[in-house]
Design a protein around this motif. Structure first.
Motif, mmCIF file in Angstrom:
data_model
loop_
_atom_site.group_PDB
_atom_site.id
_atom_site.type_symbol
_atom_site.label_atom_id
_atom_site.label_comp_id
_atom_site.label_asym_id
_atom_site.label_seq_id
_atom_site.Cartn_x
_atom_site.Cartn_y
_atom_site.Cartn_z
ATOM 1 N N LYS A 1 -92.008 -49.541 -1.437
ATOM 2 C CA LYS A 1 -90.821 -48.817 -0.977
ATOM 3 C C LYS A 1 -90.308 -47.943 -2.110
ATOM 4 O O LYS A 1 -89.949 -48.442 -3.171
ATOM 5 N N GLU B 1 -90.518 -52.783 -3.575
ATOM 6 C CA GLU B 1 -89.667 -53.841 -3.083
ATOM 7 C C GLU B 1 -90.393 -54.558 -1.979
ATOM 8 O O GLU B 1 -91.071 -53.944 -1.176
ATOM 9 N N ARG C 1 -84.597 -48.454 8.980
ATOM 10 C CA ARG C 1 -84.133 -49.696 9.594
ATOM 11 C C ARG C 1 -82.975 -50.297 8.810
ATOM 12 O O ARG C 1 -81.963 -50.737 9.390
ATOM 13 N N GLU C 2 -83.087 -50.300 7.502
ATOM 14 C CA GLU C 2 -82.028 -50.869 6.681
ATOM 15 C C GLU C 2 -80.728 -50.078 6.803
ATOM 16 O O GLU C 2 -79.643 -50.651 6.797
ATOM 17 N N SER C 3 -80.847 -48.763 6.925
ATOM 18 C CA SER C 3 -79.658 -47.923 7.076
ATOM 19 C C SER C 3 -78.924 -48.236 8.372
ATOM 20 O O SER C 3 -77.698 -48.318 8.409
ATOM 21 N N ALA D 1 -90.294 -56.423 1.500
ATOM 22 C CA ALA D 1 -89.425 -56.527 2.664
ATOM 23 C C ALA D 1 -88.996 -57.980 2.821
ATOM 24 O O ALA D 1 -89.814 -58.872 2.925
ATOM 25 N N SER D 2 -87.695 -58.210 2.815
ATOM 26 C CA SER D 2 -87.204 -59.576 2.904
ATOM 27 C C SER D 2 -87.326 -60.115 4.322
ATOM 28 O O SER D 2 -87.240 -59.368 5.282
ATOM 29 N N LEU E 1 -88.857 -48.509 6.734
ATOM 30 C CA LEU E 1 -88.026 -49.597 6.208
ATOM 31 C C LEU E 1 -86.639 -49.093 5.816
ATOM 32 O O LEU E 1 -85.623 -49.732 6.090
ATOM 33 N N GLN E 2 -86.591 -47.946 5.171
ATOM 34 C CA GLN E 2 -85.308 -47.377 4.766
ATOM 35 C C GLN E 2 -84.451 -47.042 5.981
ATOM 36 O O GLN E 2 -83.230 -47.261 5.987
ATOM 37 N N GLU F 1 -79.267 -51.117 10.246
ATOM 38 C CA GLU F 1 -78.820 -52.506 10.286
ATOM 39 C C GLU F 1 -77.709 -52.801 9.279
ATOM 40 O O GLU F 1 -77.105 -53.877 9.312
ATOM 41 N N ALA F 2 -77.409 -51.850 8.412
ATOM 42 C CA ALA F 2 -76.282 -52.019 7.491
ATOM 43 C C ALA F 2 -74.971 -52.184 8.248
ATOM 44 O O ALA F 2 -74.004 -52.744 7.716
ATOM 45 N N ARG G 1 -86.104 -61.941 7.656
ATOM 46 C CA ARG G 1 -84.816 -61.994 8.316
ATOM 47 C C ARG G 1 -85.049 -62.339 9.776
ATOM 48 O O ARG G 1 -86.159 -62.283 10.280
#
Length: 448
Positions: free
Chosen positions: A39, A53, A431-433, A55-56, A428-429, A435-436, A58
């Motif tokens: 990432k 990084e 999705r994280e944006s 991916a954690s 990934l970026q 799900e923030a 979840r």
């Protein structure tokens, strides 16, 4: 022992819920086996740094998207931004499409293993809102409660209002995506009541605690209009520069404008305060030769003023205005120099596209651009307010073929070495944006 199912005594919503969970079971197992994905951000890539990084892990997040973008109904191009396919990004996706007109023959569509679509149609805005609420209740309420964990509105009007209603009714966090610049007078003209529409936009926007915009400029504008503490960010963008670098041109701009042997190109929104005016003033000197032309690609409220200025400068036939271009890649690849006097994020994108296309660049100096390009190696810089230095730079490109060749090759090399964007990292970026919003909601509850 298998569990029996009696239609006469069982709630059908429970059966639907079990079906959804079963369909997603295999997808969740595959997700656990994914390899570590590199990432890297755009900023890190520009500096040639390498960061990774993992991916954690979840729990599954179930998303409800509400949109008026009917292009999502095309099952071959179900993308939020032209690159991003929702089935590859999120674990479970439900999409409510709002459209005016007759009801669809197939209002419920399963378009992928983990993506369901619900088409809601009604003749007017108010009835559309009511039908959307009914569809959400019918399709996403189950015996154990509401299916979605997060609600995302893809535009502020009908979609935004429905999302706010669902967020309140089901006590779920929500996020608003603002794709179009609602502050632009040209955009508002398509509505019957532009002033009322602008007020409605502001009303809805202020009621979201998590907002994502399509551009940095729009983010800055929205940030000034929302309550303090609202999380406003720009959605990640995928730069497909590799495709542009190897793009096979459809035509040569010189064949379209045969009267010119040297073409200066400007691309941007023509608003009051844009620096297309500076590009015209700086090019005036070299356009003493009738073989030199300036092609301005863009539209906006200042277009008429720019055309008048061309007449006042005495070069109306050497400045060509084009509102829009379908094949902008061919323009970038076949013009002689790209002038980027503006310093907004859109112009940064134009400069990067020009570098990928291999056109010599003349750029207004900014910190971001000097971090990426080297003066007199991969671009020619000039000080922002100095029109004369812009003229000097244009003359140098015009008169020095070897300099044009060197700038072109080195700019393309910058893209190859520093701006490679990994599609997996981008997903990934993104999705994280989105799900923030789950964490934004948590922080709001903590404050309360």
């Amino acid at each position: 022992m298998k569990r029996s199912f009696d239609v006469a005594t069982s709630d059908d919503s429970e059966r639907q819920r079990q079906t959804l969970d079963y369909v997603l079971a295999e997808a969740n197992q595959a997700k656990q086996k994914r390899e570590q994905v590199p990432k890297v951000s755009i900023t890190e890539a520009r500096h040639g740094e390498s960061h990774f990084e993992i991916a954690s892990s979840r729990e599954t997040t179930r998303l409800l998207f509400i949109s008026q973008d009917t292009s999502l109904l095309n099952q071959s191009t179900q993308s939020l931004d032209g690159y991003l396919n929702m089935r590859d990004v999120f674990d479970e996706v439900h999409i409510v499409i709002l459209q005016r007109g007759r009801a669809a023959r197939n209002p419920v569509l399963r378009v992928a293993d983990n993506v369901w679509m619900y088409v809601v149609a009604a003749p007017s805005g108010l009835s559309l809102l009511q039908e959307a609420k009914k569809a959400i209740v019918q399709q996403l309420e189950f015996a154990e409660g509401f299916r979605a964990d997060l609600i995302v509105a893809r535009d502020p009007l009908e979609s935004g209002l429905v999302a706010l209603w669902a967020s309140k009714k089901y006590n779920r966090p929500s996020q608003l995506h603002i794709i179009d610049d609602y502050t632009n007078s040209q955009f508002l003209k398509k509505f019957y009541y532009p002033r009322l529409t602008r007020h409605l936009y502001r009303y809805v926007i202020k009621r979201f605690t998590s907002i994502r915009t399509s551009t940095d400029v729009l983010r800055e504008s929205v940030s000034k209009q929302v309550p303090e503490g609202t999380n406003v960010e720009t959605l990640p963008r995928f730069h497909n520069f590799a495709a542009l670098t190897h793009y096979d041109t459809g035509f040569n701009i010189k064949n379209k404008y045969t009267q010119f042997s040297f073409i200066i190109l400007y691309i941007g929104n023509l608003y009051h305060g844009c620096r297309a005016f500076q590009a015209m003033d700086a090019s005036r000197d070299v356009m003493r030769s009738p073989k030199v032309g300036l092609v301005i690609v863009g539209d906006g409220e200042a277009r008429g003023e720019l055309q008048k200025r061309a007449t006042l400068l005495g070069i109306p036939t050497q400045i060509v205005f084009e509102k829009s271009v379908e094949d902008i890649s061919s323009y970038l690849k076949t013009a002689d120099v790209l002038v980027v006097p503006d310093i907004d994020p859109l112009s940064d994108e134009v400069a990067l596209q020009g570098a990928a296309a291999g056109i010599p660049l003349v750029l207004a100096r900014t910190q971001q651009r000097t971090d990426l390009f080297t003066h007199e190696v991969s671009a020619l810089f000039y000080e922002n307010a100095d029109t004369m230095s812009l003229t000097v730079a244009i003359k140098r490109v015009l008169n020095d073929l070897s300099a044009r060749t060197e700038l072109s090759q080195n700019a393309r090399q910058v893209i190859d070495e520093k701006l490679h964007e990994d599609p997996l990292a981008y997903r990934l970026q993104y999705r994280e944006s989105v799900e923030a919003a789950l964490f934004t909601e948590d922080s709001e509850e903590t404050k309360a």
